[in-house]
Design a protein around this motif. Structure first.
Motif, PDB file in Angstrom:
ATOM      1  N   UNK A 111       0.829  -1.199   0.000  1.00 54.35           N
ATOM      2  CA  UNK A 111       0.000   0.000   0.000  1.00 54.35           C
ATOM      3  C   UNK A 111       0.859   1.242   0.000  1.00 54.35           C
ATOM      4  N   UNK A 112       0.230   2.393  -0.172  1.00 50.52           N
ATOM      5  CA  UNK A 112       0.969   3.654  -0.254  1.00 50.52           C
ATOM      6  C   UNK A 112       1.716   3.972   1.040  1.00 50.52           C
ATOM      7  N   UNK A 113       1.030   3.855   2.179  1.00 53.89           N
ATOM      8  CA  UNK A 113       1.643   4.306   3.426  1.00 53.89           C
ATOM      9  C   UNK A 113       2.835   3.472   3.849  1.00 53.89           C
ATOM     10  N   UNK A 114       2.731   2.133   3.830  1.00 53.28           N
ATOM     11  CA  UNK A 114       3.956   1.375   4.145  1.00 53.28           C
ATOM     12  C   UNK A 114       5.076   1.664   3.145  1.00 53.28           C
ATOM     13  N   UNK A 115       4.698   1.878   1.886  1.00 52.60           N
ATOM     14  CA  UNK A 115       5.721   2.111   0.858  1.00 52.60           C
ATOM     15  C   UNK A 115       6.467   3.422   1.100  1.00 52.60           C
ATOM     16  N   UNK A 116       5.750   4.462   1.504  1.00 52.32           N
ATOM     17  CA  UNK A 116       6.423   5.757   1.691  1.00 52.32           C
ATOM     18  C   UNK A 116       7.361   5.678   2.894  1.00 52.32           C
ATOM     19  N   UNK A 117       6.941   4.927   3.931  1.00 50.16           N
ATOM     20  CA  UNK A 117       7.819   4.764   5.094  1.00 50.16           C
ATOM     21  C   UNK A 117       9.079   3.997   4.681  1.00 50.16           C
ATOM     22  N   UNK A 118       8.862   2.917   3.915  1.00 45.52           N
ATOM     23  CA  UNK A 118      10.009   2.114   3.461  1.00 45.52           C
ATOM     24  C   UNK A 118      10.947   2.953   2.597  1.00 45.52           C
ATOM     25  N   UNK A 119      10.365   3.792   1.727  1.00 45.53           N
ATOM     26  CA  UNK A 119      11.188   4.663   0.872  1.00 45.53           C
ATOM     27  C   UNK A 119      12.049   5.579   1.719  1.00 45.53           C
ATOM     28  N   UNK A 120      11.412   6.181   2.723  1.00 44.73           N
ATOM     29  CA  UNK A 120      12.148   7.116   3.572  1.00 44.73           C
ATOM     30  C   UNK A 120      13.301   6.395   4.270  1.00 44.73           C
ATOM     31  N   UNK A 121      13.011   5.204   4.808  1.00 42.77           N
ATOM     32  CA  UNK A 121      14.043   4.475   5.558  1.00 42.77           C
ATOM     33  C   UNK A 121      15.187   4.069   4.637  1.00 42.77           C
ATOM     34  N   UNK A 122      14.841   3.524   3.465  1.00 41.95           N
ATOM     35  CA  UNK A 122      15.890   3.058   2.566  1.00 41.95           C
ATOM     36  C   UNK A 122      16.759   4.225   2.068  1.00 41.95           C
ATOM     37  N   UNK A 123      16.103   5.337   1.756  1.00 45.25           N
ATOM     38  CA  UNK A 123      16.869   6.511   1.332  1.00 45.25           C
ATOM     39  C   UNK A 123      17.778   6.978   2.460  1.00 45.25           C
ATOM     40  N   UNK A 124      17.267   6.931   3.687  1.00 43.15           N
ATOM     41  CA  UNK A 124      18.087   7.319   4.833  1.00 43.15           C
ATOM     42  C   UNK A 124      19.304   6.423   4.973  1.00 43.15           C
ATOM     43  N   UNK A 125      19.103   5.121   4.756  1.00 45.00           N
ATOM     44  CA  UNK A 125      20.227   4.179   4.823  1.00 45.00           C
ATOM     45  C   UNK A 125      21.253   4.506   3.737  1.00 45.00           C
ATOM     46  N   UNK A 126      20.757   4.832   2.529  1.00 41.68           N
ATOM     47  CA  UNK A 126      21.669   5.216   1.450  1.00 41.68           C
ATOM     48  C   UNK A 126      22.440   6.480   1.817  1.00 41.68           C
ATOM     49  N   UNK A 127      21.775   7.371   2.555  1.00 44.96           N
ATOM     50  CA  UNK A 127      22.449   8.580   3.017  1.00 44.96           C
ATOM     51  C   UNK A 127      23.637   8.246   3.893  1.00 44.96           C
ATOM     52  N   UNK A 128      23.454   7.273   4.792  1.00 48.52           N
ATOM     53  CA  UNK A 128      24.564   6.850   5.646  1.00 48.52           C
ATOM     54  C   UNK A 128      25.659   6.227   4.793  1.00 48.52           C
ATOM     55  N   UNK A 129      25.229   5.479   3.774  1.00 52.67           N
ATOM     56  CA  UNK A 129      26.153   4.813   2.865  1.00 52.67           C
ATOM     57  C   UNK A 129      27.063   5.833   2.170  1.00 52.67           C
ATOM     58  N   UNK A 130      26.478   6.962   1.750  1.00 53.51           N
ATOM     59  CA  UNK A 130      27.293   8.019   1.144  1.00 53.51           C
ATOM     60  C   UNK A 130      28.075   8.748   2.227  1.00 53.51           C
ATOM     61  N   UNK A 131      27.446   8.892   3.387  1.00 53.67           N
ATOM     62  CA  UNK A 131      28.064   9.659   4.459  1.00 53.67           C
ATOM     63  C   UNK A 131      29.399   9.109   4.886  1.00 53.67           C
ATOM     64  N   UNK A 132      29.557   7.787   4.891  1.00 56.28           N
ATOM     65  CA  UNK A 132      30.804   7.201   5.385  1.00 56.28           C
ATOM     66  C   UNK A 132      32.026   7.659   4.600  1.00 56.28           C
ATOM     67  N   UNK A 133      32.064   7.471   3.267  1.00 58.96           N
ATOM     68  CA  UNK A 133      33.252   8.002   2.577  1.00 58.96           C
ATOM     69  C   UNK A 133      33.325   9.521   2.648  1.00 58.96           C
ATOM     70  N   UNK A 134      32.168  10.178   2.780  1.00 57.69           N
ATOM     71  CA  UNK A 134      32.168  11.643   2.738  1.00 57.69           C
ATOM     72  C   UNK A 134      32.657  12.253   4.043  1.00 57.69           C
ATOM     73  N   UNK A 135      32.759  11.431   5.092  1.00 56.38           N
ATOM     74  CA  UNK A 135      33.157  11.972   6.395  1.00 56.38           C
ATOM     75  C   UNK A 135      34.501  12.678   6.353  1.00 56.38           C
ATOM     76  N   UNK A 136      35.419  12.102   5.566  1.00 53.18           N
ATOM     77  CA  UNK A 136      36.781  12.622   5.562  1.00 53.18           C
ATOM     78  C   UNK A 136      36.932  13.804   4.611  1.00 53.18           C
ATOM     79  N   UNK A 137      35.918  14.052   3.801  1.00 53.46           N
ATOM     80  CA  UNK A 137      36.131  14.974   2.681  1.00 53.46           C
ATOM     81  C   UNK A 137      35.564  16.349   2.949  1.00 53.46           C
ATOM     82  N   UNK A 138      36.131  17.299   2.234  1.00 56.29           N
ATOM     83  CA  UNK A 138      35.704  18.685   2.381  1.00 56.29           C
ATOM     84  C   UNK A 138      35.710  19.361   1.033  1.00 56.29           C
ATOM     85  N   UNK A 139      35.005  20.477   0.950  1.00 53.62           N
ATOM     86  CA  UNK A 139      35.082  21.370  -0.208  1.00 53.62           C
ATOM     87  C   UNK A 139      34.902  20.659  -1.528  1.00 53.62           C
ATOM     88  N   UNK A 140      35.760  20.968  -2.511  1.00 53.10           N
ATOM     89  CA  UNK A 140      35.579  20.400  -3.844  1.00 53.10           C
ATOM     90  C   UNK A 140      35.645  18.874  -3.881  1.00 53.10           C
TER      91      UNK A 140
END
Lengths: 290, 326
Positions: free
Chosen positions: B79-108
């Motif tokens: 259904x729509x509501x479980x799907x939107x929650x799942x989307x938010x969670x999965x996108x958030x997990x992907x954010x952490x996934x990008x965040x890890x290599x990005x922790x050390x980086x700055x600027x350009x």
């Protein structure tokens, strides 16, 4: 033998990335500007060569020369109109402004040249040479020779000439260079002209090999970012090494594993490099000033 | 009651009245898209504006949210509501996934690696055909189910009604961001933006704070992605390219980074500007590029930067002096 063939295409590809990245890394090293519009310079160079051959009816070598001169002029204009007003701005403003420049130039390209890809027909593109069982297009050999010549010339320029020394001084410390009486404006203009001309030559060199279209710059540009990060931003030997590494890795992966992976390779290398050596493969260890 | 609350309530009232006052379906459609962009811009603002981590990867999270929702509802019949929650969670997990290599980086370096991330996810959407159906995209995504509100039937296939669904999420996200930036966590994020080394010396855990900002920013983008596909009914890889990321970043910067209302004005402004410039046809993006450059030359603080200048008056003069001292 197949591996050798892919290796050679990789070197040719690496030449393009190197010419492209050299300008990118020079401009960053001296102006502190990450030029997101660099891909558009490459694209304009390719189109200039194409139209020089089509309209002026000059031979291919003259077309490359025309493209180079045209790009040097464009580099001058860009330095005066976009880079100089940005001097002293913060990273975010610079990045968005050059992205704006990129959108502007790319769509200007679409308007002037039309959205359809074209191909520059030359004699050299059709001739193949057989070197020890390896079939190699003459145009590809030209690309490699010209690139190597340009790298040597750039090195001589920066080591031997007065302007080259001034450029290196500015790359080390702009303020100190200014106090030593170096004309900063002259240096930034020269740098931008060299960077733009190198990108333009890159575009003109590949025009007979790949399709020329207004969007050709973006893909190369993002890969070139991977290259310059790999070598360390502002690091010239790093850009050369990174360019060939990415070119060869891309060509071998596409040829031996899967062509779908072609566009991912550069970024995969980038991610690995960032995880383990974020300051670039060639950078000296930098201590941040607090 | 604080003065700023009056401003927020006034804006909310305007937003609530918008579908009542506007009859035209096309304008309403643009309004829905503009409010979806508010979610995206607010998420990016949290990361870029408040935490100072300039990212061009936001289209990736938008795409992850959109594809998650599309695949879950079409292929697995969620259904729509479980799907939107799942989307938010999965996108958030992907954010952490990008965040890890990005922790050390700055600027350009950070910007370029986020650009790399956009390309990787775009290639993934394009080439992982068994799941995403590749360049064909996924079609036949239904609108969220309607319901009856007393006598009144809510039908989400009508943009006028869908607008309220998006507005609901915008309000939730706004309240969340408001309370976040006024909390200890929010002050920590701002400290990282101003000077990360000083912030670390004061005992702020850079790693977890940055990862938090990456994941929350991505989570909002996931919600936006889900709302987007359920509205458009179709998803393809071409919606989630670098150009989209640039658009979102421009909204944040134009509106004013690190302000609550900036991304809202930026998102609405840019969406309507781009729609209204359609008559310019091929000149549209040329002019857009020039506008971007001019704004950066003359008003790097964005719209809210100007507003704050006028409202803050003398306080701002002091602030400026402090900044110049640095």
């Amino acid at each position: 033998m197949l591996l050798l063939q892919h290796l050679f295409s990789g070197i040719v590809l690496g030449c393009t990335y190197t010419l492209f990245s050299l300008g990118l890394t020079l401009i960053y090293g001296i102006l502190g500007i990450v030029n997101y519009a660099h891909g558009e310079l490459y694209m304009f160079g390719a189109f200039l060569a194409f139209y020089a051959a089509l309209i002026l009816k000059v031979n291919y070598f003259m077309a490359v020369v025309v493209a180079t001169i045209g790009m040097a002029v464009l580099g001058y204009i860009i330095e005066r109109a976009a880079f100089r007003p940005l001097r002293g701005y913060d990273d975010t403003s610079i990045i968005v402004a050059t992205i704006g420049l990129s959108i502007f130039m790319q769509n200007l390209g679409i308007m002037i040249f039309g959205p359809d890809p074209v191909r520059l027909e030359t004699v050299t593109a059709d001739i193949s040479v057989n070197i020890g069982g390896l079939t190699v297009g003459l145009q590809r050999i030209i690309v490699v020779v010209v690139t190597v010549a340009l790298i040597v010339a750039l090195n001589l320029f920066s080591q031997k000439t007065r302007m080259g020394k001034a450029m290196r001084a500015c790359a080390q410390d702009l303020t100190a260079a200014k106090m030593m009486g170096i004309n900063i404006n002259k240096v930034t203009i020269t740098t931008t002209i060299i960077g733009a001309a190198l990108a333009g030559i890159g575009g003109a060199l590949v025009a007979p090999l790949y399709l020329v279209s207004p969007v050709m710059g973006i893909k190369v540009c993002t890969k070139a970012f991977a290259v310059v990060i790999l070598g360390g931003l502002g690091n010239v030997p790093g850009a050369i090494f990174g360019g060939f590494l990415v070119g060869i890795a891309e060509s071998i992966t596409a040829g031996m594993i899967s062509s779908h992976l072609r566009d991912v390779v550069a970024f995969a290398i980038l991610v690995v490099a960032l995880l383990f050596k974020p300051e670039g493969l060639f950078a000296k260890h930098m201590q941040e000033k607090v | 009651m604080k003065k700023e609350f009056l401003v927020y309530i006034a804006i909310l009232v305007v937003a609530l009245m918008f579908p009542v006052l506007v009859d035209d379906v096309y304008i309403m459609h643009t309004g829905v898209l503009a409010f979806i962009y508010i979610l995206l811009a607010t998420g990016l603002n949290l990361l870029t504006g408040y935490t100072g981590q300039l990212s061009l990867a936001h289209a990736s999270f938008f795409g992850v949210g959109a594809y998650t929702s599309a695949i879950l509802t079409v292929t697995y019949g969620w259904g729509f509501w479980p799907a939107i929650i799942a989307s938010a969670v999965l996108a958030g997990v992907c954010g952490i996934f990008l965040g890890f290599p990005a922790l050390k980086l700055k600027g350009p370096y950070l910007v370029m690696s986020t650009i790399g991330f956009v390309h990787i996810t775009h290639e993934l959407f394009l080439n992982w055909v068994s799941v995403t159906r590749g360049p064909m995209g996924i079609t036949g995504i239904d609108f969220p189910p309607g319901f009856n509100l007393g006598e009144f039937a809510v039908d989400f296939s009508n943009p006028h009604h869908y607008f309220y669904l998006v507005l609901f999420w915008v309000v939730i996200v706004f309240i969340f961001v408001y309370s976040l930036i006024n909390s200890k966590m929010g002050r920590g994020l701002k400290a990282i933006r101003e000077n990360d080394i000083a912030a670390e010396c004061l005992g702020i855990n850079l790693k977890s704070y940055k990862l938090f900002a990456f994941s929350i920013g991505a989570l909002f983008a996931g919600i936006a992605g889900s709302l987007y596909v359920h509205y458009i009914g179709y998803v393809s890889p071409d919606s989630f390219t670098l150009a989209e990321s640039i658009n979102i970043l421009v909204m944040v910067i134009l509106g004013g980074m690190g302000t609550l209302l900036g991304p809202i004005f930026g998102a609405v402004g840019i969406t309507f500007l781009l729609e209204n410039m359609r008559f310019l046809a091929e000149y549209r993006l040329i002019i857009y590029g020039i506008i971007l450059m001019l704004i950066m030359f003359f008003a790097p603080g964005g719209l809210m930067g100007y507003v704050l200048k006028f409202t803050a008056g003398r306080n701002n003069e002091k602030l400026k002096m402090v900044q110049e001292d640095e």
